[in-house]
Design a protein around this motif. Structure first.
Motif, PDB file in Angstrom:
ATOM      1  N   LEU A 178      -7.677  -3.588 -12.934  1.00 27.57           N
ATOM      2  CA  LEU A 178      -7.150  -3.294 -11.604  1.00 27.57           C
ATOM      3  C   LEU A 178      -5.854  -2.496 -11.688  1.00 27.57           C
ATOM      4  O   LEU A 178      -5.608  -1.596 -10.881  1.00 27.57           O
ATOM      5  N   TRP A 179      -5.014  -2.803 -12.663  1.00 23.40           N
ATOM      6  CA  TRP A 179      -3.777  -2.041 -12.885  1.00 23.40           C
ATOM      7  C   TRP A 179      -4.119  -0.571 -13.115  1.00 23.40           C
ATOM      8  O   TRP A 179      -3.473   0.320 -12.573  1.00 23.40           O
ATOM      9  N   GLY A 180      -5.146  -0.337 -13.926  1.00 22.52           N
ATOM     10  CA  GLY A 180      -5.577   1.031 -14.177  1.00 22.52           C
ATOM     11  C   GLY A 180      -6.012   1.731 -12.900  1.00 22.52           C
ATOM     12  O   GLY A 180      -5.716   2.915 -12.696  1.00 22.52           O
ATOM     13  N   PHE A 181      -6.710   1.024 -12.023  1.00 24.81           N
ATOM     14  CA  PHE A 181      -7.105   1.614 -10.745  1.00 24.81           C
ATOM     15  C   PHE A 181      -5.876   1.944  -9.899  1.00 24.81           C
ATOM     16  O   PHE A 181      -5.848   2.962  -9.198  1.00 24.81           O
ATOM     17  N   ALA A 182      -4.857   1.090  -9.951  1.00 27.37           N
ATOM     18  CA  ALA A 182      -3.642   1.313  -9.155  1.00 27.37           C
ATOM     19  C   ALA A 182      -2.909   2.585  -9.581  1.00 27.37           C
ATOM     20  O   ALA A 182      -2.170   3.160  -8.784  1.00 27.37           O
ATOM     21  N   THR A 183      -3.117   3.022 -10.808  1.00 27.14           N
ATOM     22  CA  THR A 183      -2.438   4.241 -11.272  1.00 27.14           C
ATOM     23  C   THR A 183      -2.975   5.498 -10.593  1.00 27.14           C
ATOM     24  O   THR A 183      -2.379   6.567 -10.740  1.00 27.14           O
ATOM     25  N   LYS A 184      -4.062   5.380  -9.860  1.00 19.24           N
ATOM     26  CA  LYS A 184      -4.669   6.550  -9.214  1.00 19.24           C
ATOM     27  C   LYS A 184      -3.982   6.931  -7.907  1.00 19.24           C
ATOM     28  O   LYS A 184      -4.332   7.939  -7.296  1.00 19.24           O
ATOM     29  N   VAL A 185      -3.041   6.102  -7.443  1.00 19.20           N
ATOM     30  CA  VAL A 185      -2.346   6.390  -6.186  1.00 19.20           C
ATOM     31  C   VAL A 185      -0.844   6.309  -6.404  1.00 19.20           C
ATOM     32  O   VAL A 185      -0.379   5.858  -7.453  1.00 19.20           O
ATOM     33  N   ARG A 208       1.103   2.256  -1.680  1.00 14.84           N
ATOM     34  CA  ARG A 208      -0.246   1.814  -2.042  1.00 14.84           C
ATOM     35  C   ARG A 208      -0.309   1.473  -3.532  1.00 14.84           C
ATOM     36  O   ARG A 208      -0.940   0.495  -3.919  1.00 14.84           O
ATOM     37  N   ALA A 209       0.348   2.265  -4.369  1.00 15.56           N
ATOM     38  CA  ALA A 209       0.394   1.963  -5.808  1.00 15.56           C
ATOM     39  C   ALA A 209       1.132   0.648  -6.043  1.00 15.56           C
ATOM     40  O   ALA A 209       0.673  -0.186  -6.827  1.00 15.56           O
ATOM     41  N   ALA A 210       2.255   0.472  -5.363  1.00 15.55           N
ATOM     42  CA  ALA A 210       3.021  -0.766  -5.531  1.00 15.55           C
ATOM     43  C   ALA A 210       2.183  -1.978  -5.165  1.00 15.55           C
ATOM     44  O   ALA A 210       2.169  -2.982  -5.888  1.00 15.55           O
ATOM     45  N   LEU A 211       1.475  -1.881  -4.032  1.00 18.79           N
ATOM     46  CA  LEU A 211       0.605  -2.977  -3.627  1.00 18.79           C
ATOM     47  C   LEU A 211      -0.497  -3.198  -4.665  1.00 18.79           C
ATOM     48  O   LEU A 211      -0.807  -4.338  -5.024  1.00 18.79           O
TER      49      LEU A 211
END
Length: 150
Positions: free
Chosen positions: A64-71, A75-78
């Motif tokens: 999930l952390w890896g997915f968060a790097t896409k924004v 939104r990334a912080a969340l």
């Protein structure tokens, strides 16, 4: 629906082996005795499921952390905040004996599926992600329920 690519599907299914093995050795005393003798007592029954389940929840935090790097931005912080929740859940909630730990893992995997859905809805996952995650989660929950409810 998008077809799940072969490699993630096969690796995801292979990742179920400790959960399925744990359920089988919980249900079959002869298999449990053989497994404990051949592999060691922590690799049978609920013990293998609880340890491996904690590992997998932590692994999924990294995914999930890896997915968060896409924004970027809020939104990334969340995404980063949400991504660490499965690992923290596993760390804090899997003590207290095999039944309560198993039940807490079940809650953790169910909540992880909700996080997967959120990340998918935000367009951060591959298009086949939810098909794979639903399949794997249903099997994990069924296997964990053997040690919790039987």
């Amino acid at each position: 629906m998008t077809r799940i690519p072969t490699a993630p599907l096969l690796l995801g299914l292979a990742g179920l082996i400790p959960f399925v093995w744990g359920a089988l050795t919980y249900l079959d005393g002869n298999l449990q005795a053989w497994g404990a003798q051949a592999l060691g007592p922590r690799f049978v029954g609920p013990y293998v499921q609880l340890f491996y389940g904690s590992v997998i929840l932590s692994f999924m935090s990294g995914v999930l952390w890896g997915f968060a790097t896409k924004v970027d931005g809020s939104r990334a912080a969340l995404g980063y905040v949400l991504s660490v929740l499965p690992a923290l859940w596993a760390f804090f909630m899997t003590g207290g004996g095999p039944v309560s730990a198993g039940l807490n893992l079940m809650f953790g995997f169910a909540a992880l599926l909700l996080l997967d859905a959120a990340f998918s809805r935000w367009g951060l996952t591959p298009p086949w992600w939810m098909q794979l995650r639903i399949l794997l989660t249903v099997i994990v929950l069924a296997c964990l329920s053997v040690g919790v409810f039987l």
